[in-house]
Write an enzyme that holds these catalytic residues in place. Structure first.
Site, short mmCIF file in Angstrom:
data_model
loop_
_atom_site.label_atom_id
_atom_site.label_comp_id
_atom_site.label_asym_id
_atom_site.label_seq_id
_atom_site.Cartn_x
_atom_site.Cartn_y
_atom_site.Cartn_z
N LEU A 1 4.92 51.25 -18.81
CA LEU A 1 4.90 52.58 -19.38
C LEU A 1 4.09 53.37 -18.63
O LEU A 1 2.69 53.35 -18.24
CB LEU A 1 4.03 52.38 -20.85
CG LEU A 1 4.83 51.52 -22.08
CD1 LEU A 1 4.11 51.46 -23.26
CD2 LEU A 1 6.17 52.21 -22.19
N ASP A 2 4.60 54.81 -18.76
CA ASP A 2 3.61 55.73 -18.00
C ASP A 2 2.57 56.13 -18.74
O ASP A 2 2.32 55.80 -19.92
CB ASP A 2 4.71 56.98 -18.02
CG ASP A 2 5.91 56.94 -17.22
OD1 ASP A 2 5.98 56.27 -16.21
OD2 ASP A 2 6.71 57.75 -17.37
N PRO A 3 1.46 56.67 -18.03
CA PRO A 3 0.07 56.97 -18.86
C PRO A 3 0.36 57.52 -20.08
O PRO A 3 -0.49 57.26 -21.06
CB PRO A 3 -0.86 57.62 -17.60
CG PRO A 3 -0.11 57.13 -16.33
CD PRO A 3 1.26 56.83 -16.68
N ALA A 4 1.17 58.80 -20.21
CA ALA A 4 1.30 59.55 -21.29
C ALA A 4 2.05 58.88 -22.56
O ALA A 4 1.79 59.13 -23.78
CB ALA A 4 1.74 60.98 -21.00
N VAL A 5 2.67 57.92 -22.07
CA VAL A 5 3.50 56.99 -23.24
C VAL A 5 2.65 56.18 -23.99
O VAL A 5 1.68 55.38 -23.55
CB VAL A 5 4.55 56.40 -22.56
CG1 VAL A 5 5.44 55.67 -23.43
CG2 VAL A 5 5.60 57.31 -21.56
#
Length: 322
Positions: free
Chosen positions: A71-75
């Site tokens: 998962l991307d950090p913002a997700v």
């Protein structure tokens, strides 16, 4: 730190080793009751998936820890993390994932989400929900999708995100992905934001979907926010907050909860002894190559591969006899 229970005779730190395939111990497998299995983390925004793995490695006192589906950090949302020998099961988990997201129309960025630098702003047209449904329709089913510039795909042996952060602009090839379900759940014409729910194959980028939808509408678009609600057979209701310490740790979930898509075989006592010694099992014909193999008491013994219509070859054995 919680005490480490035995997960198998090949795990570092096991208290004892079975005496061999001719001993009584070959018929008495050690219980795989932890730390073994999957902890489903509700990943908070701002942390990388690798950072979550490191946290659990420290909290559970294990070296062998791995995750499925970065998962991307913002997700935020569902991040299944395998503990101990359960890491060997990651290739067998289902790859489809489910997301809830918000797309911002009228804005293009360098990363195809709000984390990147703005590249272009444009007014979005006046759209009805029916018109948005029509715009979304071509993205359902089997499609070709171009990954974002900032992504984990390899370009000449290097991750695309590393090249993008050096200022390179790459021509990334489109790849086949499948959007099994794409639903519009809300549209706000005042803000230009639409909410969607997506059930898709592994390798699908929701950031690319946002970018491509904006291009199709003619105003540009990017991903405003994203939450994963299902991954690798685990769901949002099974997720726990990321632990801060080794106190009150989530109980690992059985891998069987995520392997229901595979055929299953429960051994009798004789087969169990053969299995632990790496011998092939007689097995009837059926679908698929991989088979979940269970002990007589229903606990998981490993994964077998069909070698022929009548034989099952041990591939992953959790408590192999020495």
């Amino acid at each position: 730190m919680p005490p480490q229970k035995r997960c198998g005779c090949h795990e570092a730190g096991a208290l004892a080793r079975p005496m061999g395939c001719n001993s009584l111990s070959s018929r008495r497998p050690a219980p795989l009751d932890g730390p073994f299995g999957f902890v489903v983390i509700d990943k908070p925004a701002g942390l990388t998936s690798h950072g979550c793995v490191g946290r659990l490695r420290r909290c559970y006192g294990l070296r062998r820890v791995g995750h499925g589906g970065t998962l991307d950090p913002a997700v935020t949302g569902v991040l299944p993390i395998a503990l101990g020998l359960a890491t060997r099961l990651l290739p067998y988990l289902p790859g489809d994932k489910t997301y809830r997201g918000v797309i911002q129309l009228g804005l293009c960025t360098s990363t195809d989400d709000l984390q990147g630098d703005p590249l272009k702003r444009q007014a979005w047209p006046s759209l009805s929900e029916a018109a948005l449904q029509q715009a979304l329709a071509p993205f359902q089913g089997h499609i070709q999708q171009r990954p974002p510039q900032v992504s984990a795909v390899h370009v000449e042996g290097e991750r695309a995100h590393a090249r993008a952060r050096r200022g390179e602009v790459m021509e990334l090839k489109a790849r086949p992905v499948t959007l099994h379900r794409l639903e519009l759940t809300h549209w706000n014409p005042d803000t230009g934001q639409l909410s969607i729910e997506v059930h898709c194959s592994s390798g699908t980028y929701i950031r690319s979907l946002a970018r491509d939808l904006g291009e199709a509408i003619g105003c540009g678009g990017c991903l405003a926010s994203l939450r994963r609600t299902q991954a690798l057979g685990f769901h949002e209701h099974q997720a726990s907050p990321l632990p801060e310490s080794n106190e009150n740790l989530p109980e690992p979930l059985s891998p069987l909860l995520a392997l229901s898509h595979l055929p299953q075989h429960r051994m009798d006592d004789r087969q169990q002894a053969d299995w632990r010694c790496g011998r092939r099992l007689e097995f009837g014909e059926g679908p698929g190559e991989a088979v979940v193999v269970c002990n007589p008491d229903g606990t998981m013994a490993g994964i077998g591969h069909r070698e022929s219509p009548q034989l099952l070859r041990p591939k992953v054995v959790f408590d192999a006899a020495g």
